[in-house]
Design an enzyme around this catalytic site. Sequence first.
Site, mmCIF file in Angstrom:
data_model
loop_
_atom_site.group_PDB
_atom_site.id
_atom_site.type_symbol
_atom_site.label_atom_id
_atom_site.label_comp_id
_atom_site.label_asym_id
_atom_site.label_seq_id
_atom_site.Cartn_x
_atom_site.Cartn_y
_atom_site.Cartn_z
ATOM 1 N N ASP A 13 9.792 3.926 12.934
ATOM 2 C CA ASP A 13 10.378 2.776 13.623
ATOM 3 C C ASP A 13 11.775 2.402 13.112
ATOM 4 O O ASP A 13 12.755 2.481 13.843
ATOM 5 C CB ASP A 13 9.423 1.566 13.626
ATOM 6 C CG ASP A 13 8.834 1.241 12.262
ATOM 7 O OD1 ASP A 13 9.209 1.898 11.262
ATOM 8 O OD2 ASP A 13 8.005 0.313 12.182
ATOM 9 N N ASP A 63 1.621 5.042 1.684
ATOM 10 C CA ASP A 63 1.364 5.955 2.790
ATOM 11 C C ASP A 63 1.939 7.318 2.433
ATOM 12 O O ASP A 63 3.009 7.416 1.835
ATOM 13 C CB ASP A 63 2.034 5.434 4.064
ATOM 14 C CG ASP A 63 1.576 4.033 4.404
ATOM 15 O OD1 ASP A 63 0.386 3.844 4.661
ATOM 16 O OD2 ASP A 63 2.416 3.102 4.376
ATOM 17 N N ASP A 68 0.853 -1.188 0.000
ATOM 18 C CA ASP A 68 0.000 0.000 0.000
ATOM 19 C C ASP A 68 0.892 1.242 0.000
ATOM 20 O O ASP A 68 2.110 1.132 0.123
ATOM 21 C CB ASP A 68 -0.934 0.011 1.230
ATOM 22 C CG ASP A 68 -0.191 -0.243 2.520
ATOM 23 O OD1 ASP A 68 0.960 0.237 2.650
ATOM 24 O OD2 ASP A 68 -0.746 -0.899 3.412
HETATM 25 P P1 ATP Z 1 3.733 -2.604 4.958
HETATM 26 O O1 ATP Z 1 2.638 -1.603 4.610
HETATM 27 O O2 ATP Z 1 4.392 -3.213 3.793
HETATM 28 O O3 ATP Z 1 3.319 -3.563 5.993
HETATM 29 P P2 ATP Z 1 4.926 -0.258 6.124
HETATM 30 O O4 ATP Z 1 6.337 0.030 6.562
HETATM 31 O O5 ATP Z 1 4.347 0.653 5.099
HETATM 32 O O6 ATP Z 1 4.913 -1.761 5.654
HETATM 33 P P3 ATP Z 1 2.715 0.536 7.747
HETATM 34 O O7 ATP Z 1 2.127 -0.182 8.914
HETATM 35 O O8 ATP Z 1 1.904 0.727 6.527
HETATM 36 O O9 ATP Z 1 4.058 -0.252 7.416
HETATM 37 O O10 ATP Z 1 3.231 1.933 8.302
HETATM 38 C C1 ATP Z 1 3.697 2.982 7.468
HETATM 39 C C2 ATP Z 1 4.890 3.661 8.097
HETATM 40 O O11 ATP Z 1 4.505 4.225 9.352
HETATM 41 C C3 ATP Z 1 6.077 2.753 8.448
HETATM 42 O O12 ATP Z 1 6.900 2.540 7.357
HETATM 43 C C4 ATP Z 1 6.755 3.530 9.543
HETATM 44 O O13 ATP Z 1 7.516 4.586 9.038
HETATM 45 C C5 ATP Z 1 5.575 4.116 10.298
HETATM 46 N N1 ATP Z 1 5.136 3.225 11.393
HETATM 47 C C6 ATP Z 1 4.178 2.269 11.336
HETATM 48 N N2 ATP Z 1 4.044 1.656 12.516
HETATM 49 C C7 ATP Z 1 4.921 2.238 13.352
HETATM 50 C C8 ATP Z 1 5.258 2.057 14.721
HETATM 51 N N3 ATP Z 1 4.645 1.130 15.455
HETATM 52 N N4 ATP Z 1 6.229 2.862 15.248
HETATM 53 C C9 ATP Z 1 6.835 3.807 14.489
HETATM 54 N N5 ATP Z 1 6.570 4.007 13.214
HETATM 55 C C10 ATP Z 1 5.621 3.242 12.630
HETATM 56 MG MG MG Z 2 2.345 0.635 4.404
#
Ligand code: ATP
Ligand code: MG
Length: 442
Positions: free
Chosen positions: A143, A64, A62
């Site tokens: 994170d 963001d 996805d």
């Molecule tokens: P995917 O969508 O492929 O699972 P993602 O890294 O995009 O991976 P998301 O959960 O969509 O994960 O979160 C988007 C972004 O928000 C992350 O890349 C990170 O920068 C931030 N983020 C998400 N969860 C946390 C957390 N628990 N603590 C700190 N930052 C976070």
């Molecule tokens: Mg994501």
Amino acid sequence: MSQAVQAPVQPRVYSRDQHPISRAAISDNALKVLYRLRDAGFRSCLVGGGVRDLLLGREPKDFDVATDAHPEDVRRLFRNCRLIGRRFRLAHVTFGREIIEVATFRAPFGAENEEGNIELSEDGRILRDNSYGTIEQDAWRRDFTINALYYDIANYSVLDFTNGVIDLHEGVLRLIGDDPEQRLREDPVRMLRAVRFGAKLGLRIAPEVDQALHRFAGLLTSVAPARLFDEVIKLFHSGAAVTCLDELERFGLFEAMFPQAAECFADPETGPAQRDFLVEALKNTDARIRDGMGVHPAFLYAAILWAPVRREAGARLDAGEEPVAAWQQAGSMVLERQVQRVSIPKRYSLVVREIWELQQRLPRNQGGRALKLLGHPRFRAGYDFLCLRARAGEADPELCAWWTEFQDSDAARQQQRPAAGAPDTATRPRRGRSRRRPRAVS
Ligand code: ATP
Ligand code: MG
């Protein structure tokens, strides 16, 4: 000693000719959001998994977006926008089935915060965090370094405040900042994210993060069970479920979430075979994801908790309980204990119980029973589960083979026909219509 990177004063900027991200690889909807924010005078960047995965040459799950627009500004700009979350207030802009998540840049922890918008628990967990800041501050609140890269729609460059591009090239998963323990204490779910990204992207967990994970696995018990439900699904439906299980166990995270199953697996006599069954189920899940087939959360939970259910039912049968009641009670007990750690919504736990119940019914396949079972709304899941058990040496492979063949038999086909348009509706077998009586397997 901590190996964590220190904050560069300025971000490293990778201009368009220094990185491989092309707009053609970004979804049209994400681009629409980025452009509209930019045209309204806001800063807008793609961030997180979208940037990371594109840099790795993978297809993002996805997209963001991070911006200096406040959620209310975003809502004003997009009709198809909903504000969600209390803990983190976010805007969801929806386009049919695609949701673009838009987050406002966040201020660091402990920064001057007149509105009192950050709330911490006694043990340092973030309870509420709606304090807005600059893009630099936002990067340091994320994170992992590889998740804090920004693709800036203003000039198509990638901004790196935390040396994430270097870590990505070196294949290292590193928490941001110089105190990984504090970052895990702030949000213990980051431990599960570490395992998931490590397994899914084939990254090495940095040594200081590895150590912190070992030390803090127990903190997971302070996370709301409902939040863990989502994370567990993401872990085991990541396409790298078998590696995730190994890693969760290595850090003690599996035990923190699934104490009953971990206890069964620790039994030197029966544990290894029971764990083998779960591995078999997870291999099957990984294969289905790879092939673009559906996966059901209930099947996963049925598999993880199968060993504890067998143990509980066994004890009840030994105590002389009647089998049907013994298995039902065992299922209730195990689920009741489980939801104290990781919640399982009712709509899934009902299916979990049906899958377990079918394990008792599928061996009784004589006469009209087989046709009736075939019409059971969960027949397919129950049958798949049985065959996995057979593959793990725990159920009779002939029974699985019998059901495989039976589903193809004339009688079964006849029975299945009326249900074709409604696969989840049980249909009654018509008496006297079957040409061949199913052969019983003992
Ligand atoms: P995917 O969508 O492929 O699972 P993602 O890294 O995009 O991976 P998301 O959960 O969509 O994960 O979160 C988007 C972004 O928000 C992350 O890349 C990170 O920068 C931030 N983020 C998400 N969860 C946390 C957390 N628990 N603590 C700190 N930052 C976070
Ligand atoms: Mg994501």
